[in-house]
Write a protein that holds these residues in place. Sequence first.
Motif, PDB file in Angstrom:
ATOM      1  N   GLY A 124       2.982   7.415  -6.662  1.00 14.35           N
ATOM      2  CA  GLY A 124       2.366   8.310  -7.475  1.00 14.35           C
ATOM      3  C   GLY A 124       2.589   9.841  -7.148  1.00 14.35           C
ATOM      4  O   GLY A 124       2.176  10.867  -7.989  1.00 14.35           O
ATOM      5  N   TYR A 173       0.745  -1.256  -0.019  1.00 15.04           N
ATOM      6  CA  TYR A 173       0.049   0.014  -0.082  1.00 15.04           C
ATOM      7  C   TYR A 173       0.891   1.281  -0.004  1.00 15.04           C
ATOM      8  O   TYR A 173       0.676   2.416  -0.586  1.00 15.04           O
ATOM      9  CB  TYR A 173      -0.995  -0.074   1.092  1.00 15.04           C
ATOM     10  CG  TYR A 173      -1.873   0.993   1.151  1.00 15.04           C
ATOM     11  CD1 TYR A 173      -3.086   1.052   0.471  1.00 15.04           C
ATOM     12  CD2 TYR A 173      -1.616   2.430   1.771  1.00 15.04           C
ATOM     13  CE1 TYR A 173      -3.838   2.387   0.580  1.00 15.04           C
ATOM     14  CE2 TYR A 173      -2.574   3.592   2.001  1.00 15.04           C
ATOM     15  CZ  TYR A 173      -3.583   3.392   1.383  1.00 15.04           C
ATOM     16  OH  TYR A 173      -4.410   4.488   1.468  1.00 15.04           O
ATOM     17  N   GLN A 182      -2.997   7.087  -6.237  1.00 13.23           N
ATOM     18  CA  GLN A 182      -2.607   5.807  -5.989  1.00 13.23           C
ATOM     19  C   GLN A 182      -3.412   4.852  -6.804  1.00 13.23           C
ATOM     20  O   GLN A 182      -2.944   3.836  -7.330  1.00 13.23           O
ATOM     21  CB  GLN A 182      -2.576   5.501  -4.603  1.00 13.23           C
ATOM     22  CG  GLN A 182      -2.219   4.042  -4.190  1.00 13.23           C
ATOM     23  CD  GLN A 182      -2.516   3.524  -2.797  1.00 13.23           C
ATOM     24  OE1 GLN A 182      -3.546   4.080  -2.027  1.00 13.23           O
ATOM     25  NE2 GLN A 182      -2.030   2.679  -2.227  1.00 13.23           N
ATOM     26  N   GLU A 213      -4.450   9.495  -2.585  1.00 15.31           N
ATOM     27  CA  GLU A 213      -4.879   8.160  -2.512  1.00 15.31           C
ATOM     28  C   GLU A 213      -5.715   8.091  -3.958  1.00 15.31           C
ATOM     29  O   GLU A 213      -5.802   6.746  -4.399  1.00 15.31           O
ATOM     30  CB  GLU A 213      -6.035   7.895  -1.377  1.00 15.31           C
ATOM     31  CG  GLU A 213      -5.191   7.777  -0.052  1.00 15.31           C
ATOM     32  CD  GLU A 213      -6.215   7.479   1.066  1.00 15.31           C
ATOM     33  OE1 GLU A 213      -7.513   7.641   0.859  1.00 15.31           O
ATOM     34  OE2 GLU A 213      -5.862   7.362   2.246  1.00 15.31           O
ATOM     35  N   THR A 254       2.947   1.790  -3.594  1.00 13.51           N
ATOM     36  CA  THR A 254       2.057   2.199  -4.647  1.00 13.51           C
ATOM     37  C   THR A 254       1.754   3.638  -4.218  1.00 13.51           C
ATOM     38  O   THR A 254       1.257   4.385  -5.067  1.00 13.51           O
ATOM     39  CB  THR A 254       0.768   1.436  -4.871  1.00 13.51           C
ATOM     40  OG1 THR A 254       0.283   1.340  -3.590  1.00 13.51           O
ATOM     41  CG2 THR A 254       1.529   0.066  -5.490  1.00 13.51           C
ATOM     42  N   LEU A 255       1.322   4.181  -2.979  1.00 21.78           N
ATOM     43  CA  LEU A 255       1.002   5.378  -2.585  1.00 21.78           C
ATOM     44  C   LEU A 255       2.153   6.237  -2.819  1.00 21.78           C
ATOM     45  O   LEU A 255       1.889   7.431  -3.644  1.00 21.78           O
ATOM     46  CB  LEU A 255       0.640   5.447  -1.226  1.00 21.78           C
ATOM     47  CG  LEU A 255       0.101   6.763  -0.668  1.00 21.78           C
ATOM     48  CD1 LEU A 255      -1.256   7.057  -1.467  1.00 21.78           C
ATOM     49  CD2 LEU A 255       0.013   6.566   0.815  1.00 21.78           C
TER      50      LEU A 255
END
Length: 235
Positions: free
Chosen positions: A189, A182, A210, A207, A185-186
């Motif tokens: 971005g 998590y 993401q 988010e 990938t956050l």
Amino acid sequence: MKILKKLLVRIILLILTVGIVCSSVVAVLGYFMYRDALKEQSLEDRVAEVQANPSYTTLAELPDIYLEAVVAVEDHRFRQHCGIDIIAIARATWNNIKSWSLREGGSTITQQLAKNLYFTQERSFIRKAAEMFMAFRLEQTYTKDEILELYVNSIYFGDGYYCVRDASEGYFGKEPGEMTDYESTLLAGIPNAPSVYSLTANPDLAEQRQQYVLRQMEKYGYLDAQEANAILQNG
């Protein structure tokens, strides 16, 4: 009717000629900018400067999913191109023509690294040309893994964090290698627009970004829909 056709042909030829001349001038001025940048500091010295940062992190110290997310969202043809992505440039050029702006750049990871190492964030065709020359030089000198490693150690993540280690420690309080799927990938971005996606300023927007990262990872085969949904649920 014949006169009109001849006039139309002449106008088209004139436009093409002007375009070729302008492109040639931009290329020459861009090359001069590139050459002057290397005169001030060689590429090897600039890279060594980045690598000497105590926060420098090798690819081996980073989660695979973080690196996959970066490539998927920033430059999915990274492993195939020679520094510039002709398809991405053509798409960006068309979109810029439609919007009468330089909003979209079509930059590869290598071009972004070139900009971060030597050039400003100013949007101009000459700077873009210089960036391309530097990207070719980077591709000739370093491997893809070395370029990717330098990239994640020289991009801005917002809140004063200029490399992946500082961002991981600052945002999550942990070493980069300890990031969850998590968090990985956050974080991937954020560099697209650090002031917009900063986790302290705009966590909701981060988010949303993401989710786009995960869609890109699905699109290019790094994840399936079930895996992407599991990452979001475990956040």
